[in-house]
Design a protein around this motif. Structure first.
Motif, PDB file in Angstrom:
ATOM      1  N   ALA A 267     -11.422 -17.952 113.913  1.00  0.00           N
ATOM      2  CA  ALA A 267     -12.180 -16.698 113.862  1.00  0.00           C
ATOM      3  C   ALA A 267     -11.676 -15.739 114.942  1.00  0.00           C
ATOM      4  O   ALA A 267     -11.517 -14.530 114.682  1.00  0.00           O
ATOM      5  N   ASP A 268     -11.424 -16.264 116.148  1.00  0.00           N
ATOM      6  CA  ASP A 268     -10.897 -15.418 117.224  1.00  0.00           C
ATOM      7  C   ASP A 268      -9.527 -14.868 116.863  1.00  0.00           C
ATOM      8  O   ASP A 268      -9.235 -13.691 117.110  1.00  0.00           O
ATOM      9  N   ALA A 269      -8.692 -15.720 116.282  1.00  0.00           N
ATOM     10  CA  ALA A 269      -7.352 -15.268 115.889  1.00  0.00           C
ATOM     11  C   ALA A 269      -7.442 -14.203 114.808  1.00  0.00           C
ATOM     12  O   ALA A 269      -6.697 -13.204 114.833  1.00  0.00           O
ATOM     13  N   GLU A 270      -8.366 -14.391 113.881  1.00  0.00           N
ATOM     14  CA  GLU A 270      -8.534 -13.392 112.814  1.00  0.00           C
ATOM     15  C   GLU A 270      -9.030 -12.068 113.398  1.00  0.00           C
ATOM     16  O   GLU A 270      -8.528 -10.999 113.039  1.00  0.00           O
ATOM     17  N   ARG A 271     -10.000 -12.160 114.298  1.00  0.00           N
ATOM     18  CA  ARG A 271     -10.497 -10.935 114.940  1.00  0.00           C
ATOM     19  C   ARG A 271      -9.387 -10.255 115.739  1.00  0.00           C
ATOM     20  O   ARG A 271      -9.234  -9.032 115.687  1.00  0.00           O
ATOM     21  N   ARG A 272      -8.616 -11.057 116.464  1.00  0.00           N
ATOM     22  CA  ARG A 272      -7.515 -10.494 117.255  1.00  0.00           C
ATOM     23  C   ARG A 272      -6.473  -9.847 116.340  1.00  0.00           C
ATOM     24  O   ARG A 272      -5.951  -8.787 116.651  1.00  0.00           O
ATOM     25  N   GLY A 273      -6.204 -10.487 115.213  1.00  0.00           N
ATOM     26  CA  GLY A 273      -5.271  -9.917 114.244  1.00  0.00           C
ATOM     27  C   GLY A 273      -5.771  -8.588 113.712  1.00  0.00           C
ATOM     28  O   GLY A 273      -5.002  -7.626 113.568  1.00  0.00           O
ATOM     29  N   GLN A 274      -7.066  -8.511 113.424  1.00  0.00           N
ATOM     30  CA  GLN A 274      -7.637  -7.260 112.937  1.00  0.00           C
ATOM     31  C   GLN A 274      -7.561  -6.188 114.016  1.00  0.00           C
ATOM     32  O   GLN A 274      -7.279  -5.028 113.725  1.00  0.00           O
TER      33      GLN A 274
END
Length: 156
Positions: free
Chosen positions: A77-84
């Motif tokens: 989830a953190d990686a996805e948020r960071r990607g966004q």
């Protein structure tokens, strides 16, 4: 011999045999049986203890797996948020770069427009001078009439 004496003698021999067996044979057999029973009891206790430890280890493994899954889900989830966030920042930078390029292009177009107007004014001034020369049928000296020509350029 008499049957009674034989029976009595056999009873005495049997009693001696029972006493000898109880005194010398029976204790090692009892001891061996007791040791065997103790070994079996120890083995069963160890099996129960191992079974309890296995259940405890399974619970710990399940807890670790659950923790690992939660951590993995959190990291994803953190990686996805960071990607966004990175995508949004890239979009913002691209928009800013586009706006800057558009502003530079507009400024350059404005400069070229000003240059074209200046060139057009000079051409119109030259045509006006030629036209005036034609009308007056005499040559107009640009050096002499520079003030007049500059006023004419500004008016155009």
């Amino acid at each position: 011999m008499n049957i009674n004496a034989t029976l009595f003698l056999q009873a005495i021999v049997f009693a001696i045999l029972v006493w000898f067996t109880m005194k010398f044979v029976w204790p090692p057999i009892t001891k061996a049986l007791d040791e065997r029973a103790q070994k079996i009891a120890d083995g069963l206790a160890a099996a129960d203890k191992a079974k309890a430890e296995l259940a405890s280890a399974n619970k710990r493994v399940e807890a670790e797996l659950a923790t690992s899954k939660n951590e993995t889900a959190g990291r994803l989830a953190d990686a996805e948020r960071r990607g966004q966030v990175i995508v949004e920042e890239a979009k913002l930078r691209a928009t800013e770069e586009g706006n800057r390029i558009i502003a530079a292009a507009k400024a350059e177009a404005e400069q070229q427009s000003v240059k074209a107007r200046e060139a057009l004014r000079e051409q119109v001034a030259a045509l006006a001078v030629k036209g005036a020369e034609q009308i007056l049928r005499k040559e107009v000296n640009a050096g002499v009439h520079a003030d007049l020509l500059s006023r004419l350029k500004t008016e155009l």
